[in-house]
Write a protein that holds these residues in place. Structure first.
Motif, PDB file in Angstrom:
ATOM      1  N   VAL A  92      -2.450   6.283  -1.559  1.00 49.60           N
ATOM      2  CA  VAL A  92      -2.627   5.510  -2.833  1.00 49.60           C
ATOM      3  C   VAL A  92      -2.901   6.707  -3.916  1.00 49.60           C
ATOM      4  O   VAL A  92      -2.407   6.419  -5.077  1.00 49.60           O
ATOM      5  CB  VAL A  92      -3.420   4.414  -2.769  1.00 49.60           C
ATOM      6  CG1 VAL A  92      -5.002   4.793  -2.732  1.00 49.60           C
ATOM      7  CG2 VAL A  92      -3.301   3.463  -3.982  1.00 49.60           C
ATOM      8  N   THR A  93      -3.598   7.775  -3.388  1.00 46.02           N
ATOM      9  CA  THR A  93      -3.852   8.794  -4.484  1.00 46.02           C
ATOM     10  C   THR A  93      -2.728   9.443  -4.987  1.00 46.02           C
ATOM     11  O   THR A  93      -2.489   9.707  -5.994  1.00 46.02           O
ATOM     12  CB  THR A  93      -4.924   9.709  -3.953  1.00 46.02           C
ATOM     13  OG1 THR A  93      -6.009   9.087  -3.647  1.00 46.02           O
ATOM     14  CG2 THR A  93      -5.284  10.890  -4.997  1.00 46.02           C
ATOM     15  N   LEU A  94      -1.697   9.716  -4.045  1.00 45.85           N
ATOM     16  CA  LEU A  94      -0.506  10.777  -4.331  1.00 45.85           C
ATOM     17  C   LEU A  94       0.486   9.665  -5.037  1.00 45.85           C
ATOM     18  O   LEU A  94       1.024  10.068  -5.906  1.00 45.85           O
ATOM     19  CB  LEU A  94       0.310  10.876  -3.025  1.00 45.85           C
ATOM     20  CG  LEU A  94      -0.319  11.977  -2.245  1.00 45.85           C
ATOM     21  CD1 LEU A  94       0.333  12.098  -0.742  1.00 45.85           C
ATOM     22  CD2 LEU A  94      -0.277  13.402  -2.862  1.00 45.85           C
ATOM     23  N   MET A  95       0.460   8.308  -4.949  1.00 46.65           N
ATOM     24  CA  MET A  95       1.301   7.420  -5.565  1.00 46.65           C
ATOM     25  C   MET A  95       0.695   7.161  -7.158  1.00 46.65           C
ATOM     26  O   MET A  95       1.690   7.362  -8.122  1.00 46.65           O
ATOM     27  CB  MET A  95       1.230   6.226  -5.136  1.00 46.65           C
ATOM     28  CG  MET A  95       2.118   4.966  -5.605  1.00 46.65           C
ATOM     29  SD  MET A  95       4.050   5.468  -5.803  1.00 46.65           S
ATOM     30  CE  MET A  95       4.250   5.211  -4.126  1.00 46.65           C
ATOM     31  N   CYS A  96      -0.505   7.109  -7.326  1.00 48.27           N
ATOM     32  CA  CYS A  96      -1.111   7.251  -8.558  1.00 48.27           C
ATOM     33  C   CYS A  96      -0.445   8.470  -9.553  1.00 48.27           C
ATOM     34  O   CYS A  96      -0.224   8.396 -10.395  1.00 48.27           O
ATOM     35  CB  CYS A  96      -2.735   7.393  -8.582  1.00 48.27           C
ATOM     36  SG  CYS A  96      -3.566   7.608 -10.255  1.00 48.27           S
ATOM     37  N   ALA A 198      -0.323   3.691 -12.697  1.00 45.99           N
ATOM     38  CA  ALA A 198      -1.490   4.887 -12.273  1.00 45.99           C
ATOM     39  C   ALA A 198      -2.835   4.013 -12.562  1.00 45.99           C
ATOM     40  O   ALA A 198      -3.513   4.526 -11.698  1.00 45.99           O
ATOM     41  CB  ALA A 198      -1.239   5.754 -13.340  1.00 45.99           C
ATOM     42  N   SER A 199      -3.153   3.316 -13.311  1.00 45.12           N
ATOM     43  CA  SER A 199      -4.358   2.557 -13.342  1.00 45.12           C
ATOM     44  C   SER A 199      -4.684   1.864 -12.190  1.00 45.12           C
ATOM     45  O   SER A 199      -5.937   1.809 -11.813  1.00 45.12           O
ATOM     46  CB  SER A 199      -4.357   1.780 -14.977  1.00 45.12           C
ATOM     47  OG  SER A 199      -4.224   2.593 -16.057  1.00 45.12           O
ATOM     48  N   LEU A 200      -3.714   0.915 -11.684  1.00 45.33           N
ATOM     49  CA  LEU A 200      -3.851   0.073 -10.514  1.00 45.33           C
ATOM     50  C   LEU A 200      -4.180   0.913  -9.430  1.00 45.33           C
ATOM     51  O   LEU A 200      -4.849   0.417  -8.678  1.00 45.33           O
ATOM     52  CB  LEU A 200      -2.685  -0.823 -10.492  1.00 45.33           C
ATOM     53  CG  LEU A 200      -2.420  -2.050 -11.435  1.00 45.33           C
ATOM     54  CD1 LEU A 200      -1.137  -2.921 -11.246  1.00 45.33           C
ATOM     55  CD2 LEU A 200      -3.420  -3.032 -11.324  1.00 45.33           C
ATOM     56  N   SER A 201      -3.749   1.943  -9.321  1.00 46.42           N
ATOM     57  CA  SER A 201      -4.002   2.851  -8.218  1.00 46.42           C
ATOM     58  C   SER A 201      -5.365   3.318  -7.942  1.00 46.42           C
ATOM     59  O   SER A 201      -5.894   3.691  -6.871  1.00 46.42           O
ATOM     60  CB  SER A 201      -3.013   4.262  -8.294  1.00 46.42           C
ATOM     61  OG  SER A 201      -1.435   3.759  -8.165  1.00 46.42           O
TER      62      SER A 201
END
Length: 447
Positions: A92-96, A198-201
């Protein structure tokens, strides 16, 4: 040897929720690219034929899939060595990071060819994230669920996956209808959903940091760990081939009727963008609700009959459904046809994760599910939109219909000859009890 931490019902449900919410956020981040590509294509590529611009954005979409096998390998190995929770938090960090890069990237007019280059980089990061997300989240949800309801609880992976896609489409619909004009969307409004993603991540990161680790991984960690997961995985060639065969037709059908369908309704059916968006929202919502129904059914009748439903109906119905769609002249008819297709595809999407997880031992489960799945999705699912658009542009669109049919037929042959993993699986609660051997060499769960 340390004692295992066995979660209670409330903690188990909280962990399923945490894993599912993180999955939703990741897929929202990934799908807003496809949902908003009609608007930001001009921002990243030279102006020209709108269909060619869409072909370019579809190509970048496919590139995000090509890196997924690397993500499946790296993140799957990491999950099997260091834990499901740690791998899910990293993904989830990489997706953000990928969403943030797209949100802030300058346009083609500002930095020239560097703009599509930055877009490709962001999609590669997101593809790496999703390459690990699928196998790890499928493993996590399957392991944290109770044995009698594994199909039902595991189906929530696709509930949240579809919810992420639905949320992306609803975001588009709200911005289209209530907030911005088309000119504003094309100029700068397309950046809004990427900022939101990005905020939701960040929220997803917090949720996953607080999930419990699964009992299956704890049990493996307490024993002698597998130091080379890839070497161990290669000792299971039959299971690897089964994952490829299980995925082939299902992933192509899924991406055809969800990701590509919005463009198909505009370019091939002739509906407006607003009509295509409304159909996507309505059909995805009902499709999402179908997943637990089929998952629950698989816990009662077995996985194989549900897969056979998809294989048979998909092979027989794909060409008639897509042909009828091209001849539809109103939104209501198009909606009913899309919905009929999604009822068929639910036979695959609702249980494909748990079936694959049931094929592998816990020591290599995340890698075994994630890597062959990611390879197959990269070749067939990720290229569906590009191939469909290219064949439309070249005047051979019906070839795509037959291509989807042929791939589903290949998967149907696998479903016909495979064992039912609901009854013959490799989950630890079955292996820990007295068993007899199955004809396939797997332990048979006790009655």
């Amino acid at each position: 040897m340390t004692a295992l931490h066995v979660p209670g019902v409330r903690q188990r449900l909280r962990s399923i929720f945490g894993g599912s919410v993180g999955n939703l956020i990741e897929w929202y981040d990934f799908y807003i690219y496809s949902a908003f590509s009609l608007y930001f294509a001009k921002a990243f590529f030279p102006h020209g034929n709108p269909l060619v611009e869409q072909l370019n954005t579809a190509g970048v979409f496919a590139l995000g899939f090509l890196v997924r096998p690397l993500g499946g390998w790296v993140m799957g190995s990491y999950a099997d060595l260091h834990g499901r929770r740690a791998a899910l938090t990293l993904s989830v960090t990489l997706m953000c990071l990928g969403s943030l890069i797209i949100a802030l990237c300058p346009t083609y007019q500002q930095i020239g060819v560097a703009a599509p280059g930055v877009l490709v980089l962001a999609r590669l990061l997101q593809g790496l994230s999703l390459g690990g997300e699928y196998g790890t989240s499928a493993t996590y949800l399957s392991e944290v669920a109770t044995s009698r309801h594994r199909g039902f609880y595991s189906s929530f992976q696709y509930v949240t996956l579809i919810m992420g896609q639905l949320l992306a489409t609803v975001t588009l619909l709200v911005l289209q209808r209530l907030v911005l004009t088309q000119e504003q969307l094309e100029a700068w409004g397309w950046r809004i959903p990427f900022v939101c993603g990005a905020s939701l991540s960040v929220f997803g990161f917090y949720m996953r940091r607080n999930m419990v680790e699964t009992e299956a991984f704890q049990a493996e960690a307490a024993k002698r760990p597998v130091r080379h997961p890839m070497r161990e995985l290669l000792r299971h060639p039959r299971e690897i081939a089964l994952v490829v065969g299980l995925t082939l037709g299902g992933t192509l059908a899924f991406y055809t009727y969800t990701v590509y369908m919005q463009k198909f309704l505009v370019n091939s059916v002739g509906l407006s963008r607003d009509q295509a968006t409304l159909i996507s929202v309505a059909s995805l919502f009902l499709y999402m609700l179908l997943q637990p129904v089929f998952g629950f059914l698989s816990d009662k009748v077995g996985r194989r009959p549900v897969l056979l439903w998809f294989g048979i109906m998909g092979t027989v119905g794909t060409v008639p459904l897509l042909t009828a769609l091209t001849q539809a002249r109103d939104a209501w008819t198009a909606f009913l046809l899309v919905m009929a297709a999604l009822v068929i595809v639910s036979g695959y999407t609702s249980i494909n994760a748990v079936v694959k997880a049931e094929l592998f031992p816990a020591s290599i489960r995340a890698l075994g599910v994630g890597l062959p799945y990611a390879l197959t999705v990269s070749l067939f699912g990720g290229t569906a939109e590009y191939l469909g658009t290219w064949l439309k542009l070249s005047g051979r669109e019906t070839w795509f219909f037959w291509y989807v049919t042929a791939c589903i037929l290949c998967s149907l042959l696998v479903y016909l000859f495979m064992r039912d993993t609901h009854r013959e699986h490799r989950f630890t609660e079955a292996e820990a009890l007295p068993q007899t051997a199955s004809p396939h060499g797997l332990p048979r769960p006790p009655p």
